[in-house]
Design a protein around this motif. Structure first.
Motif, PDB file in Angstrom:
ATOM      1  N   UNK A 268     -10.908   2.419   1.484  1.00 48.66           N
ATOM      2  CA  UNK A 268     -10.402   1.103   1.093  1.00 48.66           C
ATOM      3  C   UNK A 268     -10.981   0.623  -0.240  1.00 48.66           C
ATOM      4  N   UNK A 269     -12.156   1.133  -0.614  1.00 54.19           N
ATOM      5  CA  UNK A 269     -12.694   0.808  -1.935  1.00 54.19           C
ATOM      6  C   UNK A 269     -11.780   1.353  -3.037  1.00 54.19           C
ATOM      7  N   UNK A 270     -11.203   2.532  -2.767  1.00 56.47           N
ATOM      8  CA  UNK A 270     -10.322   3.164  -3.754  1.00 56.47           C
ATOM      9  C   UNK A 270      -8.875   2.696  -3.611  1.00 56.47           C
ATOM     10  N   UNK A 271      -8.498   2.296  -2.394  1.00 55.73           N
ATOM     11  CA  UNK A 271      -7.101   1.902  -2.126  1.00 55.73           C
ATOM     12  C   UNK A 271      -7.082   0.585  -1.344  1.00 55.73           C
ATOM     13  N   UNK A 272      -7.444  -0.511  -1.985  1.00 55.14           N
ATOM     14  CA  UNK A 272      -7.596  -1.786  -1.258  1.00 55.14           C
ATOM     15  C   UNK A 272      -6.312  -2.340  -0.658  1.00 55.14           C
ATOM     16  N   UNK A 273      -5.156  -1.955  -1.186  1.00 58.36           N
ATOM     17  CA  UNK A 273      -3.895  -2.503  -0.669  1.00 58.36           C
ATOM     18  C   UNK A 273      -3.099  -1.486   0.144  1.00 58.36           C
ATOM     19  N   UNK A 274      -3.763  -0.449   0.630  1.00 61.76           N
ATOM     20  CA  UNK A 274      -3.069   0.618   1.356  1.00 61.76           C
ATOM     21  C   UNK A 274      -2.503   0.134   2.688  1.00 61.76           C
ATOM     22  N   UNK A 275      -1.335   0.675   3.025  1.00 63.81           N
ATOM     23  CA  UNK A 275      -0.677   0.376   4.300  1.00 63.81           C
ATOM     24  C   UNK A 275      -0.340   1.704   4.980  1.00 63.81           C
ATOM     25  N   UNK A 276      -0.722   1.838   6.257  1.00 65.63           N
ATOM     26  CA  UNK A 276      -0.496   3.067   6.993  1.00 65.63           C
ATOM     27  C   UNK A 276       0.790   2.999   7.820  1.00 65.63           C
ATOM     28  N   UNK A 277       1.518   4.092   7.829  1.00 70.25           N
ATOM     29  CA  UNK A 277       2.631   4.260   8.759  1.00 70.25           C
ATOM     30  C   UNK A 277       2.511   5.650   9.373  1.00 70.25           C
ATOM     31  N   UNK A 278       2.951   5.790  10.603  1.00 72.50           N
ATOM     32  CA  UNK A 278       2.850   7.105  11.244  1.00 72.50           C
ATOM     33  C   UNK A 278       4.107   7.400  12.036  1.00 72.50           C
ATOM     34  N   UNK A 279       4.360   8.699  12.219  1.00 69.69           N
ATOM     35  CA  UNK A 279       5.543   9.150  12.927  1.00 69.69           C
ATOM     36  C   UNK A 279       5.276   9.388  14.399  1.00 69.69           C
ATOM     37  N   UNK A 280       6.252   9.969  15.101  1.00 69.03           N
ATOM     38  CA  UNK A 280       6.115  10.248  16.534  1.00 69.03           C
ATOM     39  C   UNK A 280       4.958  11.198  16.809  1.00 69.03           C
ATOM     40  N   UNK A 281       4.333  11.028  17.957  1.00 69.81           N
ATOM     41  CA  UNK A 281       3.204  11.867  18.356  1.00 69.81           C
ATOM     42  C   UNK A 281       3.702  13.016  19.229  1.00 69.81           C
TER      43      UNK A 281
ATOM     44  N   UNK B  33       0.750   6.890   3.640  1.00 69.57           N
ATOM     45  CA  UNK B  33       0.001   5.742   3.149  1.00 69.57           C
ATOM     46  C   UNK B  33       0.742   5.198   1.932  1.00 69.57           C
ATOM     47  N   UNK B  34       1.129   3.931   2.014  1.00 70.86           N
ATOM     48  CA  UNK B  34       1.875   3.284   0.940  1.00 70.86           C
ATOM     49  C   UNK B  34       1.024   2.190   0.314  1.00 70.86           C
ATOM     50  N   UNK B  35       1.340   1.826  -0.945  1.00 67.65           N
ATOM     51  CA  UNK B  35       0.650   0.692  -1.555  1.00 67.65           C
ATOM     52  C   UNK B  35       1.459  -0.583  -1.336  1.00 67.65           C
ATOM     53  N   UNK B  36       1.015  -1.688  -1.918  1.00 69.39           N
ATOM     54  CA  UNK B  36       1.670  -2.980  -1.691  1.00 69.39           C
ATOM     55  C   UNK B  36       3.091  -3.025  -2.239  1.00 69.39           C
ATOM     56  N   UNK B  37       3.401  -2.099  -3.141  1.00 67.00           N
ATOM     57  CA  UNK B  37       4.754  -2.032  -3.714  1.00 67.00           C
ATOM     58  C   UNK B  37       5.599  -0.959  -3.030  1.00 67.00           C
ATOM     59  N   UNK B  38       5.114  -0.500  -1.877  1.00 63.60           N
ATOM     60  CA  UNK B  38       5.826   0.501  -1.074  1.00 63.60           C
ATOM     61  C   UNK B  38       5.900   1.863  -1.766  1.00 63.60           C
ATOM     62  N   UNK B  39       4.964   2.110  -2.663  1.00 59.93           N
ATOM     63  CA  UNK B  39       4.901   3.399  -3.349  1.00 59.93           C
ATOM     64  C   UNK B  39       3.988   4.335  -2.572  1.00 59.93           C
ATOM     65  N   UNK B  40       4.414   5.581  -2.437  1.00 57.86           N
ATOM     66  CA  UNK B  40       3.652   6.560  -1.659  1.00 57.86           C
ATOM     67  C   UNK B  40       2.330   6.902  -2.353  1.00 57.86           C
ATOM     68  N   UNK B  41       1.223   6.713  -1.640  1.00 60.28           N
ATOM     69  CA  UNK B  41      -0.095   7.106  -2.129  1.00 60.28           C
ATOM     70  C   UNK B  41      -0.443   8.511  -1.650  1.00 60.28           C
ATOM     71  N   UNK B  42      -0.191   8.737  -0.379  1.00 64.25           N
ATOM     72  CA  UNK B  42      -0.590   9.997   0.241  1.00 64.25           C
ATOM     73  C   UNK B  42       0.208  10.197   1.519  1.00 64.25           C
TER      74      UNK B  42
END
Length: 283
Positions: free
Chosen positions: A77-90, A103-112
């Motif tokens: 979170x120090x490197x990606x303070x605005x990260x948002x996690x989403x996950x698929x089916x288990x 992992x998306x940023x606040x602008x819905x851009x893919x981080x990882x």
């Protein structure tokens, strides 16, 4: 009769769903921990499903314990303070769960993006998580276990090379867990239980007083990655220092591995009694 069959079927389906829900609960809590921004609150969440011997590995970290996992998330979170996690089916199979994530940023851009593979202990806790960073990851459970198997092979192969060929004890020491145990058959002149790498080196030196050794046949490797065990089979050609006689002897060595370190070795000689008598015999 049809009504009875239908009722039984419903109970069976409900049971399967209940089992799956039980398996998914620690993963849901794990994901909740990753979404919690406050360190103290997150650590409390982690402790409900994470043990001090539980491990986490991905391309950025290889850690063990609750505080260490919390630190990994803090650093993220120090490197990606605005990260948002989403996950698929288990995908659940026995005590294994795998799933894709982004992992998306606040602008819905893919981080990882990537895929996680979790091993559960059957008591509502996570014993291991391995994370793969790749948006195209489609590894199956068997493929991931195979990757673990390959890593264990590498560790044992490096140990074998260091001991029998290069005599590189510095490299070897880094492969051995502190307090690792080496079990030698009691019937051998250097037999016994050796704890810690320093004791191992004394055992190597003591065995060298009795014979010179060559590798007659290179090892064949076998592994069970679910048990973190590697077994190697090879043949040694030995020359007894007391008698000058030579002997070929097949050997298997069983390695226990945990978190990338060797924790125990148990060698088995094809005929321990014959080998012991060979070493003690005089001209």
């Amino acid at each position: 009769m049809r009504k009875i069959y239908f009722i039984c079927f419903i109970f069976m389906i409900n049971g399967l769903f209940a089992q799956k829900k039980d398996k998914l609960n620690p993963i849901e809590v794990y994901e909740k921990a990753w979404s919690e921004r406050k360190s103290e609150a997150r650590l409390k969440i982690i402790k409900t499903i994470w043990l001090e011997e539980s491990t986490f590995e991905d391309p950025s970290a290889s850690i063990k314990g609750t505080a260490a996992l919390n630190n990994v998330i803090n650093e993220f979170y120090k490197k990606n303070p605005d990260a948002v996690f989403t996950s698929g089916p288990k995908v659940v199979k026995d005590n294994y769960v795998s799933w894709d994530w982004k992992i998306l940023d606040s602008k819905n851009k893919l981080i990882m993006a990537g895929r996680d593979f979790a091993r559960l202990n059957g008591k509502g806790q996570v014993s291991k998580i391995i994370g793969f960073w790749n948006p195209e990851v489609t590894l199956s459970e068997s493929e991931i276990l195979n990757n673990l198997e390959i890593e264990n092979f590498k560790i044992v192969a490096q140990y074998y090379e260091s001991l029998f060929k290069t005599r590189d004890f510095t490299t070897m020491a880094h492969l051995i867990e502190e307090g690792a145990v080496y079990y030698q058959a009691e019937g051998l002149p250097y037999g016994g239980k050796y704890v810690g790498f320093n004791e191992w080196t004394k055992m190597y030196a003591k065995s060298a007083e009795f014979f010179d050794l060559e590798i007659e046949k290179e090892p064949v490797y076998f592994s069970d990655s679910t048990k973190n065990e590697v077994i190697i089979y090879f043949t040694i050609k030995t020359k007894a220092k007391k008698s000058g006689k030579t002997l070929l002897m097949p050997i298997s060595e069983h390695f226990d591995i945990k978190d990338g370190k060797i924790t125990a070795i148990r060698p088995f000689y094809f005929d321990t009694k014959q080998f012991a008598e060979f070493l003690k015999s005089k001209k």
